[in-house]
Structures are given as C-alpha cells and as structure tokens.
Design an enzyme around this catalytic site. Structure first.
Site, short mmCIF file in Angstrom:
data_model
loop_
_atom_site.label_atom_id
_atom_site.label_comp_id
_atom_site.label_asym_id
_atom_site.label_seq_id
_atom_site.Cartn_x
_atom_site.Cartn_y
_atom_site.Cartn_z
N ARG A 1 3.67 11.61 4.00
CA ARG A 1 3.60 10.76 2.67
C ARG A 1 2.15 11.40 2.25
NH1 ARG A 1 3.39 4.69 5.33
NH2 ARG A 1 1.75 5.83 6.68
N ARG B 1 0.88 7.02 0.25
CA ARG B 1 0.23 5.91 0.84
C ARG B 1 -1.30 5.73 0.49
NH1 ARG B 1 -2.36 2.62 3.28
NH2 ARG B 1 -2.20 1.63 5.51
N ASP C 1 -5.57 -0.97 3.58
CA ASP C 1 -4.61 -1.48 4.38
C ASP C 1 -4.01 -3.01 4.13
OD1 ASP C 1 -2.37 -1.55 6.59
OD2 ASP C 1 -3.78 -2.32 7.85
N THR C 2 -2.75 -3.13 3.58
CA THR C 2 -2.33 -4.47 3.14
C THR C 2 -1.66 -5.21 4.38
OG1 THR C 2 -0.40 -3.57 2.24
CG2 THR C 2 -2.36 -3.81 0.58
N GLU D 1 1.58 -6.49 6.36
CA GLU D 1 2.79 -5.84 6.32
C GLU D 1 3.92 -7.01 5.77
OE1 GLU D 1 3.50 -3.04 7.22
OE2 GLU D 1 1.35 -2.37 8.30
N ASP E 1 0.83 -1.23 0.02
CA ASP E 1 0.16 0.02 -0.08
C ASP E 1 0.82 1.41 0.14
OD1 ASP E 1 0.85 0.19 2.51
OD2 ASP E 1 -1.09 -0.77 3.24
#
Length: 228
Positions: A166, A114, A119-120, A122, A100
C-alpha cells in the site's frame, strides 16, 4: 600590479622633486625634516588607497551574479536543518475503504493508500471487528474524498509503500489534508511515526491535542474506558 607600480613611481618622483627644491632653498633642518615626513606619509597613504581600489576592482571582475569567469557556479550551501520539500501529485478516487485507507487511480494504475501517521478505529479487522467510532471515521473519510473535486497524494521523504504494497502518503481533498482532518475531529490518533516519514508530525500532534482538549469522539468521556 602595473597600476600599483606606476602610482608608487609617481609618488616617489613628486617627493624627490620636493626634496630637491627644499634642499636648494633656505629651509632649516627642522622644517626640512617636517616637510619630508609630511610628503612621505602622504605618498604612502595615496599608494595604499590606489592599491586597495585596484584589488577590489580585480575581485569584482572575477564574478558575475555568482558565476566566475570559468563558467562554473558557486555551490549552494544548505543548512543541516534544511528539509526536502514535499510535493503533491494528482490522483482520482476509486473508493474509500475505511477511515485510514483509500483506493486511488495514481499515475494510470489503481493503488491502495494507507494514510500516513494516523490510525482510525477498525471496521473490517478480522480479529478486532468493528470498533467504536470506526464507522464514523470511515464515513468521514468517504464523505471528504467523494465530495472533493480534486484529490492529491503527497509522499514523505522515506519509504513509499508498506509491507502490503500500500502507498504511504498524505491524502488531500480539495487542498485539505484528510489525515489531519481525521485527527482534528477525534476520529484518528497520531500513530506509526517512523522517521523520515514524519514531516507533518507536529501539525498532527497539535490537532490531536486540540481534539483531546475538546473531548471529541475517541477522546470523549463515554469512550474513556474502551481502550481507544
């Protein structure tokens, strides 16, 4: 106003002439009254028609294609539910960091982005380490942006950067939204939803529901106990 008075005057003159003619002729009082009522009513109707026509013409002459004679435009009225349209901006890929996060050259400057609303798992987290389906999500994003001939960023209506500096945006690879593609493949969840940066929330939730239904990747049965 002048035309209105002229019309009324002509009508009154006609009625007067007719009344004089009837008065000097052999007409009974009953016939006289009927004819007077008829001509008076006709005169009134004609006067009202002329007045209405003149009023409409006057109003029409005051405007021309929404601009009045003074030159000022009528204000555009937007509904309470109307939203500001988002627009895409060109960028070039520097590298894909993880599922992501990507680094792009944006407006002549390198900037880390971002992906909004997703949300992917980690792959480089200092505490979580490498999570299940994290490498797959990273590979998916990397392949999508590296194979694209055109990269675009689309900011939402609110905050454009996070506390780390970001950029927060929807990223497009050859016109396809990377955020949505990750969710649709079951490689990301809808997350970090904060208004007004949620224009595409419903699109993403629809894709997430379909991925859940098909039990793709993080929604698969073998991942049910992993807490993903």
């Amino acid at each position: 106003m002048t035309e209105y008075l002229l019309s009324a005057g002509i009508c009154m003159a006609i009625v007067s002439i007719l009344l004089i003619g009837m008065a000097i002729s052999n007409v009974s009082k009953e016939q006289y009254a009927k004819r007077f009522f008829f001509f008076a009513t006709s005169c009134l109707v004609l006067t009202l028609v002329v007045a209405s026509s003149l009023s409409s013409s006057a109003n029409a002459s005051q405007t021309d294609n929404g601009v009045n004679r003074s030159g000022s435009e009528y204000p555009t009225v937007y509904s309470a539910t109307s939203t500001k349209k988002l627009h895409k901006e060109p960028a070039t890929l520097i590298k894909a960091i993880d599922g992501d996060t990507v680094k792009l050259m944006y407006k002549g400057q390198p900037m880390t982005f971002r992906l909004l609303l997703v949300d992917t798992p980690e792959t480089k987290h200092p505490k979580k380490g490498v999570e299940k389906y994290g490498p797959e999500a990273s590979a998916f994003t990397k392949k999508m942006v590296e194979n694209a001939k055109k990269i675009e960023v689309e900011f939402d209506k609110g905050q454009r950067t996070d506390k780390y500096g970001r950029g927060l945006a929807y990223i497009y690879a050859d016109g396809k939204m990377v955020n949505e593609a990750l969710v649709r493949q079951g490689l990301a969840k809808v997350a970090y939803v904060y208004k007004p940066n949620n224009t595409h929330e419903q699109l993403l939730r629809k894709s997430e529901a379909q991925a859940k239904k098909e039990k793709l990747n993080i929604w698969s049965e073998d991942n049910a106990d992993s807490g993903q």
